[in-house]
Design an enzyme around this catalytic site. Structure first.
Site, PDB file in Angstrom:
ATOM      1  N   TYR A  64      20.884  43.735  80.366  1.00 26.03           N
ATOM      2  CA  TYR A  64      21.944  42.783  80.014  1.00 26.03           C
ATOM      3  C   TYR A  64      22.343  42.047  81.287  1.00 26.03           C
ATOM      4  CZ  TYR A  64      26.474  40.949  78.482  1.00 26.03           C
ATOM      5  OH  TYR A  64      27.529  40.119  78.158  1.00 26.03           O
ATOM      6  N   ASP A  93      19.857  41.974  89.565  1.00 31.02           N
ATOM      7  CA  ASP A  93      21.208  41.950  88.999  1.00 31.02           C
ATOM      8  C   ASP A  93      21.840  43.298  89.331  1.00 31.02           C
ATOM      9  OD1 ASP A  93      23.506  41.986  87.556  1.00 31.02           O
ATOM     10  OD2 ASP A  93      22.626  41.209  85.708  1.00 31.02           O
ATOM     11  N   LYS A 140      31.985  44.008  89.157  1.00 28.40           N
ATOM     12  CA  LYS A 140      32.479  45.340  88.808  1.00 28.40           C
ATOM     13  C   LYS A 140      32.975  46.182  90.001  1.00 28.40           C
ATOM     14  CE  LYS A 140      29.580  45.527  84.610  1.00 28.40           C
ATOM     15  NZ  LYS A 140      30.422  45.116  83.514  1.00 28.40           N
TER      16      LYS A 140
HETATM   17  C1  LIG Z   1      24.061  44.173  84.754  1.00 30.31           C
HETATM   18  C2  LIG Z   1      25.068  43.180  84.280  1.00 30.31           C
HETATM   19  N1  LIG Z   1      24.908  41.888  84.613  1.00 30.31           N
HETATM   20  C3  LIG Z   1      25.796  40.942  84.248  1.00 30.31           C
HETATM   21  C4  LIG Z   1      26.882  41.274  83.473  1.00 30.31           C
HETATM   22  C5  LIG Z   1      27.837  40.203  83.062  1.00 30.31           C
HETATM   23  O1  LIG Z   1      29.007  40.338  83.758  1.00 30.31           O
HETATM   24  P1  LIG Z   1      30.397  39.769  83.155  1.00 30.31           P
HETATM   25  O2  LIG Z   1      30.726  40.590  81.960  1.00 30.31           O
HETATM   26  O3  LIG Z   1      31.356  39.963  84.291  1.00 30.31           O
HETATM   27  O4  LIG Z   1      30.169  38.337  82.838  1.00 30.31           O
HETATM   28  C6  LIG Z   1      27.088  42.608  83.111  1.00 30.31           C
HETATM   29  C7  LIG Z   1      28.275  42.986  82.312  1.00 30.31           C
HETATM   30  O5  LIG Z   1      28.405  44.070  81.822  1.00 30.31           O
HETATM   31  C8  LIG Z   1      26.157  43.571  83.503  1.00 30.31           C
HETATM   32  O6  LIG Z   1      26.279  44.858  83.147  1.00 30.31           O
END
Ligand SMILES: Cc1ncc(COP(=O)(O)O)c(C=O)c1O
Length: 328
Positions: free
Chosen positions: A43, A140, A168
């Protein structure tokens, strides 16, 4: 920038989705190519290029599985979905279509399906094959960054991506995110570089202060050590209880994250997780919640240890888990 190997330049934004969006835009601008590769089970946020193929039902594996209505098919089709940890699939795709691929975007540990650990040879292949094909490699690290190490998972695995995204744990939950990367690419966001990056609240003082405070507290390593120790204890304890009760379980742990899967190993790619007993998994989590231990009541989701947790919390979790697993 002192801690993260790939961070020659950093831009701040407010959410992980914005950071991955900007990373892909930059990769397309740098390469002049449109397509990206992501992996089944990862994700990366809510935008059309990535919001697909996370926890897919078996019949959707190998097909597009968008998570929302209203996504543009033209955008979805620019994303190729590959199996995680599969060096051959990656090599074949880049062999056939390498000159179309702007970026390979990867959750280095796909924590959105729990805790599937990357094979070292897969990480190596990501680096070598993206370089060879001219695609940018984007880690990511929205979940792994700062949580597993101040320098992110890239500082643990020794593979340096071209761009990385963070959020996070970076500010211990305060709203801030970052896109970091090699100067040669990131400078394209500057004057004359031709790539747009903007946002009213980017670099907001509240998030920045929280990030600086978090980093200062994490720097001596004691918070990581505390959390990792408790996660190991929780994972080993639940595994032992499952084994004693004869429940087919595999509790995977990395750093401060642990995930009790209701299946035997190996767990290397998303299709392995189709063997998970989701009904049992959800029932376990729901009953743990009923007994005051919050575990997200959805199959495959991870548990985190934070600095505030104590050994007594883990003891209570294990006592509760024993009762709940016994009665399942
Ligand atoms: C690995 C990863 N990338 C990107 C995102 C997207 O981040 P946001 O919810 O702050 O837009 C998340 C959100 O859970 C994530 O777990």
């Amino acid at each position: 920038m002192r801690h993260v190997p790939s961070a020659e330049r950093v831009l701040l934004t407010n959410s992980g989705s914005e950071a991955t969006y900007a990373a892909l835009r930059l990769a397309r601008a740098v390469t002049g190519r449109n397509k990206i590769i992501k992996f089944q089970g990862t994700y990366h946020g809510w935008h059309d290029a990535v919001l697909m193929n996370v926890i897919s039902p078996p019949e959707k594996i190998g097909q597009y599985d968008p998570l929302s209505l209203g996504m543009l098919p033209e955008v979805i089709q620019q994303t190729l979905i590959l199996p995680f940890n599969d060096v051959e699939a990656l090599a074949d795709t880049l062999q056939e279509r390498g000159d179309e691929i702007a970026a390979i975007l990867v959750e280095v540990i796909p924590h959105n399906i729990g805790c599937v650990l990357p094979r070292p040879e897969f990480l190596q292949a990501l680096r070598e094959l993206s370089t060879r094909s001219g695609a940018l490699l984007i880690f990511d690290e929205v979940i792994t960054g700062f949580r597993h190490a101040l320098g992110g998972y890239q500082s643990i695995c020794g593979v340096t991506p071209d761009l990385s995204t963070f959020a996070k744990a970076m500010a211990n939950g305060y709203p801030i995110a970052a896109l970091a990367g090699k100067a040669a690419y990131m400078d394209r966001f500057g004057p004359g570089g031709g790539v747009m990056f903007a946002g009213t609240y980017n670099g907001h003082p509240v998030g920045v202060s929280a990030a600086l405070a978090t980093i200062a507290i994490l720097e001596d390593g004691s918070v990581h050590q505390h959390c990792f120790g408790l996660a190991q204890r929780a994972a080993a304890g639940i595994q032992q209880i499952g084994d004693e009760l004869g429940i087919p379980m595999k509790v995977v742990v990395f750093g401060s994250v642990f995930v009790p899967y209701f299946m035997e190993g190996p767990i290397e790619t998303y299709t392995d997780l189709l063997r998970n007993d989701n009904a049992r998994d959800v029932s376990f989590r729901r009953t743990m919640c009923d007994h005051g231990i919050f575990m997200l009541p959805t199959a495959l989701k991870r548990n985190h240890i934070s600095a505030a947790h104590t050994a007594a919390d883990i003891d209570r979790t294990l006592e509760t888990a024993r009762r709940v697993l016994h009665d399942l």
